[in-house]
Scaffold this active site. Sequence first.
Site, PDB file in Angstrom:
ATOM      1  N   ASN A  59      39.554  49.967  36.976  1.00  0.00           N
ATOM      2  CA  ASN A  59      38.976  48.746  37.530  1.00  0.00           C
ATOM      3  C   ASN A  59      37.514  49.018  37.875  1.00  0.00           C
ATOM      4  OD1 ASN A  59      41.267  46.841  37.841  1.00  0.00           O
ATOM      5  ND2 ASN A  59      42.072  48.370  39.284  1.00  0.00           N
ATOM      6  N   CYS A 111      46.226  47.649  32.391  1.00  0.00           N
ATOM      7  CA  CYS A 111      45.487  46.414  32.146  1.00  0.00           C
ATOM      8  C   CYS A 111      45.924  45.833  30.809  1.00  0.00           C
ATOM      9  CB  CYS A 111      43.988  46.727  32.119  1.00  0.00           C
ATOM     10  SG  CYS A 111      42.960  45.287  31.807  1.00  0.00           S
ATOM     11  N   GLY A 112      46.532  44.658  30.853  1.00  0.00           N
ATOM     12  CA  GLY A 112      47.056  44.044  29.630  1.00  0.00           C
ATOM     13  C   GLY A 112      45.941  43.574  28.702  1.00  0.00           C
ATOM     14  N   ASN A 113      44.958  42.856  29.251  1.00  0.00           N
ATOM     15  CA  ASN A 113      43.832  42.408  28.416  1.00  0.00           C
ATOM     16  C   ASN A 113      43.037  43.626  27.921  1.00  0.00           C
ATOM     17  OD1 ASN A 113      44.315  39.639  28.612  1.00  0.00           O
ATOM     18  ND2 ASN A 113      43.205  39.505  30.553  1.00  0.00           N
ATOM     19  N   ASN A 170      47.628  42.523  42.863  1.00  0.00           N
ATOM     20  CA  ASN A 170      46.894  41.415  42.245  1.00  0.00           C
ATOM     21  C   ASN A 170      47.592  40.129  42.681  1.00  0.00           C
ATOM     22  OD1 ASN A 170      45.170  43.082  40.237  1.00  0.00           O
ATOM     23  ND2 ASN A 170      47.267  43.835  39.941  1.00  0.00           N
ATOM     24  N   GLU A 209      41.945  39.603  41.274  1.00  0.00           N
ATOM     25  CA  GLU A 209      42.326  40.949  40.820  1.00  0.00           C
ATOM     26  C   GLU A 209      41.952  42.066  41.793  1.00  0.00           C
ATOM     27  OE1 GLU A 209      42.004  42.860  37.043  1.00  0.00           O
ATOM     28  OE2 GLU A 209      41.920  40.909  36.041  1.00  0.00           O
ATOM     29  N   ARG A 210      42.982  42.837  42.151  1.00  0.00           N
ATOM     30  CA  ARG A 210      42.751  44.097  42.896  1.00  0.00           C
ATOM     31  C   ARG A 210      41.808  44.981  42.073  1.00  0.00           C
ATOM     32  NH1 ARG A 210      47.591  48.522  43.139  1.00  0.00           N
ATOM     33  NH2 ARG A 210      47.269  48.398  40.879  1.00  0.00           N
ATOM     34  N   CYS A 219      43.926  37.521  33.428  1.00  0.00           N
ATOM     35  CA  CYS A 219      44.545  38.809  33.772  1.00  0.00           C
ATOM     36  C   CYS A 219      45.827  38.935  32.945  1.00  0.00           C
ATOM     37  CB  CYS A 219      44.847  38.841  35.267  1.00  0.00           C
ATOM     38  SG  CYS A 219      45.713  40.338  35.781  1.00  0.00           S
ATOM     39  N   GLY A 220      45.854  39.877  32.026  1.00  0.00           N
ATOM     40  CA  GLY A 220      46.968  39.966  31.080  1.00  0.00           C
ATOM     41  C   GLY A 220      48.294  40.306  31.729  1.00  0.00           C
TER      42      GLY A 220
HETATM   43  N1  LIG Z   1      43.324  44.843  38.480  1.00  0.00           N
HETATM   44  C1  LIG Z   1      44.614  45.318  37.989  1.00  0.00           C
HETATM   45  C2  LIG Z   1      44.445  46.057  36.645  1.00  0.00           C
HETATM   46  C3  LIG Z   1      43.831  45.176  35.577  1.00  0.00           C
HETATM   47  C4  LIG Z   1      44.740  44.031  35.264  1.00  0.00           C
HETATM   48  C5  LIG Z   1      44.163  42.970  34.367  1.00  0.00           C
HETATM   49  N2  LIG Z   1      42.770  43.046  34.031  1.00  0.00           N
HETATM   50  C6  LIG Z   1      45.016  42.809  33.130  1.00  0.00           C
HETATM   51  O1  LIG Z   1      44.531  42.283  32.108  1.00  0.00           O
HETATM   52  O2  LIG Z   1      46.219  43.189  33.189  1.00  0.00           O
HETATM   53  C7  LIG Z   1      45.213  46.297  38.993  1.00  0.00           C
HETATM   54  O3  LIG Z   1      44.466  46.926  39.713  1.00  0.00           O
HETATM   55  O4  LIG Z   1      46.443  46.422  39.016  1.00  0.00           O
END
Ligand SMILES: N[C@H](CCC[C@H](N)C(=O)O)C(=O)O
Length: 257
Positions: free
Chosen positions: A65, A73-75, A169, A187-188, A197-198
């Site tokens: 992050n 991170c899905g995306n 999140n 988003e965390r 956020c995926g």
């Molecule tokens: N911020 C999320 C990770 C990125 C998630 C997001 N960007 C996605 O596409 O899944 C966390 O700290 O758990």
Amino acid sequence: MEISFYKYQGTGNDFVMIDDRKEAFDEQDLQLVSRLCDRKFGVGADGLILIRNHADFDFEMIYFNADGSQSMCGNGARCAVAFAAFLGIVAGKTHFLAIDGPHDAVLAKGVVELKMGDVAGVESRSEDFFVNTGSPHHIRFVEDLQQYPIFEEGKKVRYDQQYEPSGTNVNFVEKVSEDQLFVRTYERGVENETLSCGTGVTAAAIAFAKDQPKAQVSIQTLGGQLAVKFQASAEGAYHNVWLIGPAEQVFAGKISV
Ligand SMILES: N[C@H](CCC[C@H](N)C(=O)O)C(=O)O
């Protein structure tokens, strides 16, 4: 030191992508990660991804992050697959490693179908829900999402004591139709709303269609359209979970740090 990078975005969730197969990037240097993700003093991104070699997989992705914390991170994983294809590491199908374990993915015409890890279940949190899709997600169903105070309400839940010490999140979800949702996410680790956020839309889709034996849900986000499909297993868990959407290389560059 000069760092070569590529900038990718997946439905508006954006990433600094680095080909680190030579393992030259110090993944302990979280200040460097934050600097590169800084939208004023660096390249600017929600996160940073290192692509590395791995003996048992086509490649390994290490996701940070913007604040330097690591998660799934899905995306970012969808963009990592597109980047690995661009680098010639993979073609079409791939089996790679992320922090939450192995993933399969298929890339065709700029769209990545990413197989997510199995999901243990949907937990109730008073009026809301909690689902872990490789990263933790609080899910709240609301009306009139366009006007909803995402930052204020998202921050409250993200730092709520029920989620101490690592936080969560927070996804706000509006039902558009029986198979379509509108989702916005705090988003965390970015500590703000992201355009999509995926892992979050995956969690939202499963919380929404949790009583169906199998489902395909299309998700509108501020950054574009995603789709999630999954099957329920006997013990209230979910498998064959797929996140589907575009991934695009925006530009390449070098930065001196
Ligand atoms: N911020 C999320 C990770 C990125 C998630 C997001 N960007 C996605 O596409 O899944 C966390 O700290 O758990």
